[in-house]
Design an enzyme around this catalytic site. Structure first.
Site, PDB file in Angstrom:
ATOM      1  N   GLN A 162      -5.021  -5.823  -6.337  1.00 52.55           N
ATOM      2  CA  GLN A 162      -5.391  -4.408  -6.386  1.00 52.55           C
ATOM      3  C   GLN A 162      -4.438  -3.603  -5.497  1.00 52.55           C
ATOM      4  O   GLN A 162      -4.118  -4.065  -4.399  1.00 52.55           O
ATOM      5  CB  GLN A 162      -6.830  -4.197  -5.889  1.00 52.55           C
ATOM      6  N   GLY A 289     -10.426  -5.922   4.607  1.00 54.45           N
ATOM      7  CA  GLY A 289     -11.641  -6.572   5.097  1.00 54.45           C
ATOM      8  C   GLY A 289     -12.119  -7.567   4.057  1.00 54.45           C
ATOM      9  O   GLY A 289     -12.422  -8.720   4.350  1.00 54.45           O
ATOM     10  N   GLY A 290     -12.163  -7.086   2.828  1.00 61.91           N
ATOM     11  CA  GLY A 290     -12.597  -7.958   1.755  1.00 61.91           C
ATOM     12  C   GLY A 290     -12.021  -7.491   0.437  1.00 61.91           C
ATOM     13  O   GLY A 290     -11.574  -6.352   0.313  1.00 61.91           O
ATOM     14  N   MET A 291     -11.999  -8.394  -0.524  1.00 56.35           N
ATOM     15  CA  MET A 291     -11.546  -8.051  -1.878  1.00 56.35           C
ATOM     16  C   MET A 291     -12.459  -8.764  -2.860  1.00 56.35           C
ATOM     17  O   MET A 291     -12.635  -9.986  -2.786  1.00 56.35           O
ATOM     18  CB  MET A 291     -10.081  -8.468  -2.053  1.00 56.35           C
ATOM     19  N   GLU A 292     -12.994  -7.954  -3.788  1.00 54.83           N
ATOM     20  CA  GLU A 292     -14.072  -8.405  -4.663  1.00 54.83           C
ATOM     21  C   GLU A 292     -13.608  -9.246  -5.843  1.00 54.83           C
ATOM     22  O   GLU A 292     -14.044  -9.023  -6.973  1.00 54.83           O
ATOM     23  CB  GLU A 292     -14.841  -7.177  -5.153  1.00 54.83           C
ATOM     24  N   HIS A 316     -20.922  -5.317   0.659  1.00 57.90           N
ATOM     25  CA  HIS A 316     -20.007  -4.428  -0.068  1.00 57.90           C
ATOM     26  C   HIS A 316     -19.292  -5.175  -1.204  1.00 57.90           C
ATOM     27  O   HIS A 316     -19.327  -4.750  -2.354  1.00 57.90           O
ATOM     28  CB  HIS A 316     -18.993  -3.826   0.911  1.00 57.90           C
ATOM     29  N   GLU A 317     -18.667  -6.287  -0.862  1.00 58.16           N
ATOM     30  CA  GLU A 317     -17.912  -7.016  -1.896  1.00 58.16           C
ATOM     31  C   GLU A 317     -18.846  -7.560  -2.971  1.00 58.16           C
ATOM     32  O   GLU A 317     -18.508  -7.573  -4.153  1.00 58.16           O
ATOM     33  CB  GLU A 317     -17.073  -8.142  -1.271  1.00 58.16           C
ATOM     34  N   HIS A 320     -19.708  -4.937  -5.503  1.00 61.62           N
ATOM     35  CA  HIS A 320     -18.652  -4.726  -6.504  1.00 61.62           C
ATOM     36  C   HIS A 320     -18.863  -5.590  -7.754  1.00 61.62           C
ATOM     37  O   HIS A 320     -18.285  -5.298  -8.806  1.00 61.62           O
ATOM     38  CB  HIS A 320     -17.283  -5.068  -5.922  1.00 61.62           C
ATOM     39  N   ASP A 397      -2.124   3.263  -3.874  1.00 60.19           N
ATOM     40  CA  ASP A 397      -2.570   2.940  -2.529  1.00 60.19           C
ATOM     41  C   ASP A 397      -2.801   4.205  -1.689  1.00 60.19           C
ATOM     42  O   ASP A 397      -3.609   4.199  -0.759  1.00 60.19           O
ATOM     43  CB  ASP A 397      -1.500   2.060  -1.874  1.00 60.19           C
ATOM     44  N   TYR A 405     -14.622   6.233  -0.760  1.00 62.69           N
ATOM     45  CA  TYR A 405     -15.696   5.409  -0.204  1.00 62.69           C
ATOM     46  C   TYR A 405     -16.865   6.269   0.280  1.00 62.69           C
ATOM     47  O   TYR A 405     -17.982   6.152  -0.203  1.00 62.69           O
ATOM     48  CB  TYR A 405     -15.175   4.612   1.004  1.00 62.69           C
ATOM     49  N   ARG A 577      -5.184  -6.783   9.368  1.00 63.61           N
ATOM     50  CA  ARG A 577      -6.110  -5.948   8.600  1.00 63.61           C
ATOM     51  C   ARG A 577      -5.783  -4.478   8.817  1.00 63.61           C
ATOM     52  O   ARG A 577      -5.896  -3.948   9.928  1.00 63.61           O
ATOM     53  CB  ARG A 577      -7.538  -6.261   9.042  1.00 63.61           C
ATOM     54  N   LYS A 579      -7.071  -1.627   8.167  1.00 62.61           N
ATOM     55  CA  LYS A 579      -8.072  -0.714   8.715  1.00 62.61           C
ATOM     56  C   LYS A 579      -8.025  -0.664  10.254  1.00 62.61           C
ATOM     57  O   LYS A 579      -8.360   0.345  10.865  1.00 62.61           O
ATOM     58  CB  LYS A 579      -9.440  -1.184   8.246  1.00 62.61           C
TER      59      LYS A 579
END
Ligand code: BES
Ligand code: ZN
Length: 624
Positions: A162, A289-292, A316-317, A320, A397, A405, A577, A579
């Site tokens: 992504q 943090g995470g990817m679904e 959250h993930e 998704h 991006d 969000y 990360r 963020k």
């Protein structure tokens, strides 16, 4: 943007305009799936679309490349003469159509879009086979040396597709609106396990050859691969964790509530559609943090806090799996449909599993973050504070900010407050069920919303168009009353007024979120002496909690509190990360420490994934 890609875009635009008087989308008809114009793909799915992938690949850690053949089943339209794939720096060896070698054309390189791979076909063509290998610079891939892993013995590879990076490792129609099923056979070195966003193996085998199957259609951005010395442990009969052996117990402890979360999610918005739900804990350079990735969420190890306090990211993930993976944003301009819905759903899962008092702390932090981000963006990128984005000719991006969000979240929360929870839940459940495995544009959502939930009058009263199409934060954003944060505010006032620290019994009961609220609310002009006093009392600089540490870097770097500098350097050189990186480098620059920032960055940069590297290069004005 090159002349060629402008031309291709105009072509695809023209095709759409001719079959609809609405330039943005065309309504689905009986015959044709709805076609939406996605500015970030060369593919022309209305001419010829790829529907199934059989991917055969060898992962070579020595040369840091993947050698593969992508066998695509295709569906040409009646007058098709070509099928177009997206590629980015792939080395194409040979292309065959139904077994017969063909001459292809590769379009000009565009820095964001990559190239078009144009394959000549007839309307009867069934299969396109593309033999290729990835380049050293493939931006989706991060090849880690053994030292960058927890075990320090085996290298590691993971992908991040992504938004439009799948094309850097697979020739693919890389658009969220184009779905395909896939199977794969992947060879890796001995003692390594390969995992994908698919049905996965649970343990290694001696041959190092693994097979995968994803029977549900997914868009390209959800294609994923991870290869490393990892092990599996089950949490329930349909959920589990993959991690390096030294992290596995910690991860299993941290994610113990996973099955409860899945059940909470299902009780809200319907059955989990993907069978198994696993997490893989990646090395700390993972840029998100995470990817679904379907069936296998990729997660940063920075959420392993030891006390389960950062598991909202898992919620959250997981969310998704409905918002995003079932109902998918049609283009990256509609990204809020993926992320805003997911943040809303995430908060609802957290409320169900941990209670409202807890989830309202999270919502309150979200609100504060949104205001801060929006204020900064109104200065240099006001248009990106609209929910509906305009990312044409840009890197998608750029749209990954707090807006899709958190502004997205509060817009949905506002609707919930207007119609009541019962009605809103029924609406959302229906929305996922009706639109699963389909794409959604912002405009289609508005139509759906008016047809199924809001009257025109309600829509207007809520200022819905202002939320979606205008900049900034509308005045009717919901409040988030949090009793627990109100108590923190009292303690803060006492401290700033009289310099009096809170009693131990009070703060002992605080969660990570109360501490975050405390740190984020410290006065702008706090002195180094006061910071030292707080550090001595509460041990922030020693915190093993990545969120607390990153939050603590803000006031301390701003004030020039030197004892924190070694921690900052350690953090920035071990964690990738984005963020955390962005605000930390930013505060270093803004506080007159740009030299320090650059010195740390020189060391850290080789450890970052391309996604983080590109953002930090721009932030620091760095070029190789
Ligand atoms: N899908 C995103 C990550 C993403 C977005 C990657 C856009 C590339 C382009 C993922 O679900 C996400 O939102 N991750 C957040 C988690 C957080 C909001 C709980 C992250 O990584 O911080
Ligand atoms: Zn997300």
């Amino acid at each position: 943007m090159t002349i060629k890609s402008i031309f291709l875009q105009l072509m695809s635009a023209a095709i759409l305009v001719s079959c609809s008087n609405q330039p943005e989308t065309t309504e689905a008809t009986d015959k044709k799936e709805m076609i939406v114009r996605d500015q970030h793909t060369h593919a022309q799915p209305d001419v010829a679309v790829a529907t199934h992938l059989d991917w055969v690949a060898k992962v070579d850690f020595e040369q840091k490349k993947i050698m593969a053949t992508a066998n695509w089943d295709i569906k040409p339209s009646a007058d098709a003469t070509e099928i177009i794939f997206d590629i980015y720096d792939l080395k194409i060896f040979e292309v065959r159509v139904d077994g017969k070698k063909v001459e292809t054309t590769v379009g000009e390189m565009d820095v964001h879009m990559g190239q078009a791979l144009i394959v000549p076909i007839s309307p009867e063509a069934k299969e396109v086979s593309i033999a290729y290998e990835t380049s050293t610079g493939a931006r989706a891939l991060q090849w880690l040396d053994a030292e960058q892993t927890a075990g320090k013995k085996s290298p590691f590879l993971f992908t991040q597709s992504q938004a439009i990076l799948a094309r850097t490792w697979v020739p693919i129609q890389d658009s969220p609106g184009i779905r395909f099923t896939y199977e794969a056979t992947v060879s890796v070195p001995p003692n390594m396990l390969a995992l994908m966003s698919a049905e996965n193996p649970k343990e290694k085998n001696a041959e190092g050859v693994y097979t995968f199957k994803m029977p549900q259609p997914i868009p390209a951005y959800l294609m994923a691969l991870a290869v490393g010395d990892v092990y599996f442990e089950a949490i329930s009969d349909r959920a589990g964790v993959y991690a390096e052996s030294s992290l596995l117990d910690t991860a299993v402890y941290e994610f113990a509530d996973l099955e409860d979360m899945i059940q909470a999610a299902e009780s809200l918005y319907g059955p989990y559609a993907w069978g198994q739900y696993d997490l893989i804990v990646l090395p700390p350079s993972f840029p998100f943090g995470g990817m679904e990735n379907p069936r296998l969420t990729f997660a940063t190890p920075t959420i392993l806090a030891g006390d389960r306090s950062l598991v909202a990211l898992v919620a959250h993930e997981l969310a998704h799996s409905w918002s995003g993976n079932l109902v998918t944003n049609a283009t990256w301009d509609d990204f809020w449909l993926n992320e805003g819905f997911t943040v809303y759903f995430e908060h609802r899962i957290m409320e169900k599993v941990y209670g409202k008092e807890y989830s309202e702390m999270l919502a309150s932090l979200t609100r504060a973050e949104l205001f801060e981000a929006a204020e900064a963006m109104m200065e240099d990128a006001p248009n990106d504070t609209k929910l509906k984005l305009d990312l044409a000719a840009r890197n998608p991006d750029d749209g990954v900010t707090s807006i899709p969000y958190n502004k997205g979240y509060f817009f949905l929360r506002l609707i919930e407050e207007e119609v009541g929870r019962e009605k809103f839940d029924a609406f959302l459940k229906n929305y996922f069920e009706t639109n699963k495995f389909k794409v959604m544009t912002t405009e289609q959502f508005i139509t759906y919303l008016k047809a199924n939930l809001l009257s025109e009058e309600q829509y207007a009263t809520l200022l819905a168009d202002e939320w979606i199409y205008e900049t900034g934060i509308p005045s009717n954003i919901p409040e988030v009353p949090s009793d627990r944060f109100a108590k923190v505010d009292v303690i803060l006032e006492t401290y700033t007024a009289d310099g009096q620290l809170a009693e131990v019994q009070i703060v002992e009961e605080w969660t990570t979120h109360e501490w975050l609220h405390f740190i984020n609310s410290l006065p702008e002009d706090i002195s180094v002496t006061q910071l030292a006093e707080l550090d001595a009392a509460y041990g922030f600089s020693q915190s093993g909690n990545s969120e607390i540490l990153a939050a603590w870097f803000q006031p301390t770097i701003r004030a020039g509190y030197e004892p924190v500098y070694p921690k900052v350097e350690y953090f920035l050189t071990t964690v990738g990360r984005r963020k955390f990186l962005t605000p930390t480098y930013k505060v270093l620059i803004d506080s007159g420490n740009k030299d320090m920032a650059l010195a740390i960055y020189e060391k850290a940069r080789p450890n970052y994934h391309a996604v983080s590297r590109e953002t930090m290069d721009a932030l620091l004005g760095y070029s190789e």
